[in-house]
Design an enzyme around this catalytic site. Structure first.
Site, PDB file in Angstrom:
ATOM      1  N   SER A   1      17.664   3.984  21.224  1.00 40.84           N
ATOM      2  CA  SER A   1      16.832   3.758  20.048  1.00 40.84           C
ATOM      3  C   SER A   1      15.374   4.073  20.347  1.00 40.84           C
ATOM      4  O   SER A   1      14.924   3.903  21.499  1.00 40.84           O
ATOM      5  CB  SER A   1      16.935   2.276  19.667  1.00 40.84           C
ATOM      6  OG  SER A   1      15.948   1.932  18.728  1.00 40.84           O
TER       7      SER A   1
ATOM      8  N   LYS B   1      18.499  -1.952  24.939  1.00 37.94           N
ATOM      9  CA  LYS B   1      18.720  -0.497  24.936  1.00 37.94           C
ATOM     10  C   LYS B   1      18.104   0.127  26.181  1.00 37.94           C
ATOM     11  O   LYS B   1      18.694   1.002  26.803  1.00 37.94           O
ATOM     12  CB  LYS B   1      18.135   0.136  23.665  1.00 37.94           C
ATOM     13  CG  LYS B   1      18.898  -0.223  22.402  1.00 37.94           C
ATOM     14  CD  LYS B   1      20.282   0.388  22.408  1.00 37.94           C
ATOM     15  CE  LYS B   1      21.120  -0.020  21.218  1.00 37.94           C
ATOM     16  NZ  LYS B   1      22.506   0.467  21.317  1.00 37.94           N
TER      17      LYS B   1
ATOM     18  N   TYR C   1      16.141  -6.649  21.414  1.00 33.72           N
ATOM     19  CA  TYR C   1      16.995  -5.518  21.041  1.00 33.72           C
ATOM     20  C   TYR C   1      16.583  -4.257  21.812  1.00 33.72           C
ATOM     21  O   TYR C   1      17.405  -3.607  22.464  1.00 33.72           O
ATOM     22  CB  TYR C   1      16.918  -5.266  19.524  1.00 33.72           C
ATOM     23  CG  TYR C   1      17.471  -3.912  19.143  1.00 33.72           C
ATOM     24  CD1 TYR C   1      18.838  -3.664  19.225  1.00 33.72           C
ATOM     25  CD2 TYR C   1      16.631  -2.865  18.750  1.00 33.72           C
ATOM     26  CE1 TYR C   1      19.355  -2.411  18.912  1.00 33.72           C
ATOM     27  CE2 TYR C   1      17.138  -1.614  18.442  1.00 33.72           C
ATOM     28  CZ  TYR C   1      18.503  -1.400  18.528  1.00 33.72           C
ATOM     29  OH  TYR C   1      19.004  -0.155  18.238  1.00 33.72           O
TER      30      TYR C   1
END
Ligand code: UDP
Length: 299
Positions: free
Chosen positions: A74, A102, A98
């Site tokens: 991402s 990643k 989050y």
């Protein structure tokens, strides 16, 4: 569902069975949780799915001699870069759990490649995927209040929410609203096919590629384009900035364009057109109006 087995990637025994029953040449790893706000509330859940799940998948792949991987990363790994376009060499400083899950998964991929050069791994850093399949049968159906702009606009357009709150109109941008790099989901999907092809062309080690259009679009430009294609008015409320939001973030798509011979084809109008086509055919997503009242679910 015919011919499809569903296994949680954290279920090592289940994954082992899948890999024992079929010989896979490569894996495209999309499985994970993706709500930034939820990751702040429930970090362990995110580390469990996105990091522990990835480790288990990599272990099972290695055990079965499958060493080609395309991984869904991402743009969140960049945090808030000081300038755009953002290239793959920009510092990796995610702002939330989050984004960190990643980045950790990316680092794990880089480490396993360094330990065993038979691996070939492409890390795809998605910018802002929007739109839906042009058929109108496949689209995003977020659970509860959407975090992201486009699903929110869609729910206002179909009358499920009264207005869109714009998170700040005092940014140093053309109209004061935040700028992002929106990419049609079909272009994004084709980027994965191009990445897979690349994996089979030659050994490329472990490399990251941005998947974006290389163009920045403001929140107001999205709203205007959506109003135009849908013929619906989107009532707006100007709210404060959302903490942690970047002012301007768009990709340099040059590396993927050059090396994958892939380029995003669709513009904002087509993204909004296909989003509206999906929304107007499925105003309550995959559920019926009654069932959304009792149990929201996402796909
Ligand atoms: N945004 C907004 N209202 C919303 C949701 C998002 O104004 O209800 C803005 C947000 O501040 C950002 C842009 O829309 O400038 C895209 O936000 P999104 O959450 O979709 O993506 P991200 O910020 O993660 O790139």
């Amino acid at each position: 569902m015919c011919g499809v087995s569903m296994v949680d990637i954290r279920d090592k025994g289940g994954l082992e069975k899948v890999f024992a029953s079929t010989r896979f040449d490569a894996v495209v790893h999309f499985a994970g949780l993706k709500a930034v706000g939820e990751s702040v509330q429930k970090p362990l859940l995110y580390y469990d799915h996105n990091v522990a799940g990835t480790i288990i998948l990599l272990e099972v792949m290695a055990a079965h001699g499958c060493k080609k991987l395309v991984f869904s990363s991402s743009a969140a790994v960049y945090g808030s870069p000081k300038n755009s376009p953002c290239t793959e060499e920009f510092p990796l400083t995610p702002h939330n759990p989050y984004g960190r899950t990643k980045l950790i998964a990316e680092e794990i991929c880089r480490d396993i490649y360094h330990s065993d050069s038979e691996w070939s791994i492409i890390l795809l850093r998605y910018f802002n995927p929007v739109g839906a399949h042009p058929s109108g049968y496949l689209g995003e159906d977020p659970c509860g209040i959407p975090n992201n702009l486009m699903p929110f606009v869609q729910q206002v357009a179909v009358g499920r929410r009264p207005s869109l709150t714009i998170f700040g109109n005092d940014y140093a941008t053309k109209d004061g609203t935040g700028i992002r790099d929106y990419i049609h989901v079909v272009d994004l999907a084709e980027g994965h096919i191009a990445a897979l092809r690349k994996l089979f062309e030659r050994s490329i080690g472990c490399q990251a590629y941005n998947l974006g259009t290389g163009k920045g679009t403001s929140v107001l430009e999205i709203v205007n384009a959506f109003e135009k294609v849908s013929g619906k008015k989107i009532p707006l409320v100007i709210g404060p900035r959302r903490p942690g939001d970047a002012e301007i973030l768009f990709s340099s798509a040059a590396k993927a364009e050059r090396e994958f011979k892939w380029k995003a084809k669709y513009g904002i109008e087509e993204m909004c057109r296909d989003q509206w086509n999906w929304a107007s055919k499925n105003p309550f997503g995959y559920a019926s109006p009654d069932s959304t009242k009792q149990n929201g679910h996402s796909h």
